[in-house]
Design a protein around this motif. Structure first.
Motif, PDB file in Angstrom:
ATOM      1  N   SER A 221     -16.328  31.462 -13.661  1.00 24.84           N
ATOM      2  CA  SER A 221     -15.719  31.776 -15.687  1.00 24.84           C
ATOM      3  C   SER A 221     -14.617  32.339 -15.999  1.00 24.84           C
ATOM      4  O   SER A 221     -14.203  33.140 -14.745  1.00 24.84           O
ATOM      5  CB  SER A 221     -17.537  32.132 -15.723  1.00 24.84           C
ATOM      6  OG  SER A 221     -17.345  33.509 -14.854  1.00 24.84           O
TER       7      SER A 221
ATOM      8  N   ARG B  10     -23.580  39.412 -20.281  1.00 23.26           N
ATOM      9  CA  ARG B  10     -22.849  38.089 -20.587  1.00 23.26           C
ATOM     10  C   ARG B  10     -24.314  37.552 -20.938  1.00 23.26           C
ATOM     11  O   ARG B  10     -25.152  37.612 -20.598  1.00 23.26           O
ATOM     12  CB  ARG B  10     -22.361  37.374 -19.380  1.00 23.26           C
ATOM     13  CG  ARG B  10     -21.261  37.164 -19.111  1.00 23.26           C
ATOM     14  CD  ARG B  10     -20.430  36.576 -18.243  1.00 23.26           C
ATOM     15  NE  ARG B  10     -20.437  35.405 -18.510  1.00 23.26           N
ATOM     16  CZ  ARG B  10     -19.892  34.238 -19.277  1.00 23.26           C
ATOM     17  NH1 ARG B  10     -18.751  35.228 -19.975  1.00 23.26           N
ATOM     18  NH2 ARG B  10     -20.017  33.268 -19.740  1.00 23.26           N
ATOM     19  N   ARG B  11     -24.411  36.397 -21.614  1.00 20.99           N
ATOM     20  CA  ARG B  11     -25.958  35.627 -22.465  1.00 20.99           C
ATOM     21  C   ARG B  11     -25.748  34.269 -21.931  1.00 20.99           C
ATOM     22  O   ARG B  11     -27.018  34.039 -22.323  1.00 20.99           O
ATOM     23  CB  ARG B  11     -25.534  35.212 -23.910  1.00 20.99           C
ATOM     24  CG  ARG B  11     -25.429  36.732 -24.844  1.00 20.99           C
ATOM     25  CD  ARG B  11     -26.404  37.858 -24.251  1.00 20.99           C
ATOM     26  NE  ARG B  11     -27.737  37.243 -24.262  1.00 20.99           N
ATOM     27  CZ  ARG B  11     -28.944  37.275 -25.257  1.00 20.99           C
ATOM     28  NH1 ARG B  11     -27.931  37.959 -26.462  1.00 20.99           N
ATOM     29  NH2 ARG B  11     -29.804  36.741 -25.485  1.00 20.99           N
ATOM     30  N   LYS B  12     -24.895  33.817 -20.706  1.00 23.10           N
ATOM     31  CA  LYS B  12     -25.079  32.861 -20.649  1.00 23.10           C
ATOM     32  C   LYS B  12     -24.469  32.690 -19.277  1.00 23.10           C
ATOM     33  O   LYS B  12     -23.559  34.074 -19.095  1.00 23.10           O
ATOM     34  CB  LYS B  12     -24.502  31.750 -21.041  1.00 23.10           C
ATOM     35  CG  LYS B  12     -23.653  31.614 -21.301  1.00 23.10           C
ATOM     36  CD  LYS B  12     -22.813  30.116 -22.265  1.00 23.10           C
ATOM     37  CE  LYS B  12     -20.843  30.540 -22.565  1.00 23.10           C
ATOM     38  NZ  LYS B  12     -21.225  28.932 -23.698  1.00 23.10           N
ATOM     39  N   PRO B  13     -25.110  31.668 -17.812  1.00 20.12           N
ATOM     40  CA  PRO B  13     -24.693  32.427 -16.238  1.00 20.12           C
ATOM     41  C   PRO B  13     -23.074  32.580 -16.433  1.00 20.12           C
ATOM     42  O   PRO B  13     -22.001  31.943 -16.446  1.00 20.12           O
ATOM     43  CB  PRO B  13     -25.395  31.441 -15.615  1.00 20.12           C
ATOM     44  CG  PRO B  13     -26.678  30.976 -16.063  1.00 20.12           C
ATOM     45  CD  PRO B  13     -26.239  30.998 -18.111  1.00 20.12           C
TER      46      PRO B  13
ATOM     47  N   ASN C 215     -15.394  31.751 -22.548  1.00 19.13           N
ATOM     48  CA  ASN C 215     -16.741  31.936 -21.701  1.00 19.13           C
ATOM     49  C   ASN C 215     -17.498  30.490 -21.492  1.00 19.13           C
ATOM     50  O   ASN C 215     -18.909  30.575 -21.593  1.00 19.13           O
ATOM     51  CB  ASN C 215     -17.520  32.144 -22.946  1.00 19.13           C
ATOM     52  CG  ASN C 215     -17.159  33.786 -23.656  1.00 19.13           C
ATOM     53  OD1 ASN C 215     -17.198  34.551 -22.361  1.00 19.13           O
ATOM     54  ND2 ASN C 215     -17.176  33.830 -24.577  1.00 19.13           N
ATOM     55  N   GLU C 216     -16.883  29.840 -20.912  1.00 19.83           N
ATOM     56  CA  GLU C 216     -17.573  28.783 -20.091  1.00 19.83           C
ATOM     57  C   GLU C 216     -17.430  28.974 -18.499  1.00 19.83           C
ATOM     58  O   GLU C 216     -16.562  29.699 -18.352  1.00 19.83           O
ATOM     59  CB  GLU C 216     -16.732  27.145 -20.477  1.00 19.83           C
ATOM     60  CG  GLU C 216     -17.249  26.617 -21.994  1.00 19.83           C
ATOM     61  CD  GLU C 216     -16.801  25.601 -22.288  1.00 19.83           C
ATOM     62  OE1 GLU C 216     -17.217  24.969 -22.881  1.00 19.83           O
ATOM     63  OE2 GLU C 216     -16.169  25.123 -21.358  1.00 19.83           O
TER      64      GLU C 216
ATOM     65  N   TYR D  49     -26.557  36.951 -15.938  1.00 18.86           N
ATOM     66  CA  TYR D  49     -26.459  37.153 -16.824  1.00 18.86           C
ATOM     67  C   TYR D  49     -27.168  37.889 -17.496  1.00 18.86           C
ATOM     68  O   TYR D  49     -28.232  37.722 -16.945  1.00 18.86           O
ATOM     69  CB  TYR D  49     -26.084  35.599 -17.708  1.00 18.86           C
ATOM     70  CG  TYR D  49     -26.904  34.685 -18.201  1.00 18.86           C
ATOM     71  CD1 TYR D  49     -27.594  34.705 -18.931  1.00 18.86           C
ATOM     72  CD2 TYR D  49     -28.200  34.509 -16.727  1.00 18.86           C
ATOM     73  CE1 TYR D  49     -28.815  33.606 -19.241  1.00 18.86           C
ATOM     74  CE2 TYR D  49     -29.412  33.270 -16.941  1.00 18.86           C
ATOM     75  CZ  TYR D  49     -29.851  33.435 -18.065  1.00 18.86           C
ATOM     76  OH  TYR D  49     -30.515  32.195 -18.097  1.00 18.86           O
TER      77      TYR D  49
ATOM     78  N   SER E 202     -30.894  37.824 -19.612  1.00 22.42           N
ATOM     79  CA  SER E 202     -31.491  36.505 -20.164  1.00 22.42           C
ATOM     80  C   SER E 202     -32.888  36.555 -20.638  1.00 22.42           C
ATOM     81  O   SER E 202     -32.766  38.199 -20.523  1.00 22.42           O
ATOM     82  CB  SER E 202     -32.329  35.891 -18.042  1.00 22.42           C
ATOM     83  OG  SER E 202     -33.116  37.069 -17.957  1.00 22.42           O
TER      84      SER E 202
END
Length: 273
Positions: free
Chosen positions: A126, A79-82, A117-118, A48, A50
């Motif tokens: 994901s 992406r803003r999270k892994p 987005n999880e 992502y 970071s």
């Protein structure tokens, strides 16, 4: 209280990324033009974009972190999270949705126990609902790390993610073999794609994609009993009463004011001026 600066990459990681960044930046006459590839590069490192990755890109291009963040948050591929090892995107745009995309997305989330987005607890999968993949003729379409899985159903997609989590080999409908999300990000950064089948013309356009072109050329479509449809502009005539499975005359290209010199378009009320 001012925000704390983002942590840096480990020295050995930073040294490696700086070499790659220098190569990418050198491809452009203006350094900041390399920002999109650099964002893919740091995403390939961490899965992502970071704060550390944003800081790295800003330093390489002499930009502010605000400028880099503005770009990273604009494009959905960053992406803003892994992300999971396999990032599954379900198209929920109009045609895919009508043909079952919404149901696929709903059942997939329930099957995996995640929301949009999880990522699953094991870090394997994901999920994201995505907009049109320009593959409407294969709807409903699902992508795994941006490789196509066409004509899907809720059952086939659930089997797909189960196979991925079990470590089984999964083959996309067309294109190259699957690789991980991080490996895909590095390819998108602009580094060589060495996967088997990465250059595979057979996946470029299947029968659904080429149907219109074949009709325009007067060729026979599979399953139409040998019937041909030729545009009137090519000097042939479309059957007045086509047989079953053959497009009607209204499906052929029609003359319009822009294409027919005998009937030029003009603003209303302009005749005779």
């Amino acid at each position: 209280m001012p925000a704390l600066p983002a942590p840096d990459f480990a020295p050995e990681v930073r040294a490696r990324l700086e070499v790659d960044a220098k190569e990418l930046i050198g491809r452009y006459p203006v350094a900041r033009s390399a920002l999109l590839p650099l964002l893919h590069l740091v995403q390939a490192e961490e899965g992502y974009v970071s704060p550390t990755g944003i800081r790295f890109c800003a330093e390489q291009l002499s930009l502010t972190t605000a400028e880099v963040t503005a770009v990273a948050t604009f494009y959905t591929m960053y992406r803003r999270k892994p992300a999971g090892q396999y990032h599954v995107g379900v198209c929920t745009n109009t045609l895919c949705a009508v043909l079952g995309g919404d149901q696929i997305f709903a059942e997939l989330k329930e099957h995996l126990g995640v929301e949009n987005n999880e990522t699953t607890e094991d870090g394997a999968i994901s999920v994201e609902h995505i907009e049109c993949n320009a593959a409407c003729d294969y709807a409903p379409v699902v992508m795994v790390n941006w490789e196509f899985f066409d004509n899907q159903t809720p059952e086939s997609v659930k089997q797909l993610v189960d196979d991925l989590r079990a470590g089984h080999q999964v083959t996309p409908t067309r294109g190259a073999a699957l690789c991980t999300f991080k490996e895909t990000a590095r390819i998108l950064a602009g580094f060589p794609d060495e996967r088997a089948g990465a250059v595979d013309a057979s996946g470029a356009g299947g029968a659904p994609s080429l149907a219109g072109l074949r009709l325009a050329r007067g060729e026979t479509l599979p399953g139409t009993g040998g019937a041909k449809v030729v545009s009137p502009r090519h000097g042939a005539h479309t059957p007045a009463e086509p047989s079953e499975g053959t497009p009607s005359s209204s499906d052929a290209p029609q003359d319009t004011a822009l294409s027919d010199p005998a009937h030029p378009a003009a603003p209303e009320g302009s005749e005779g001026r």
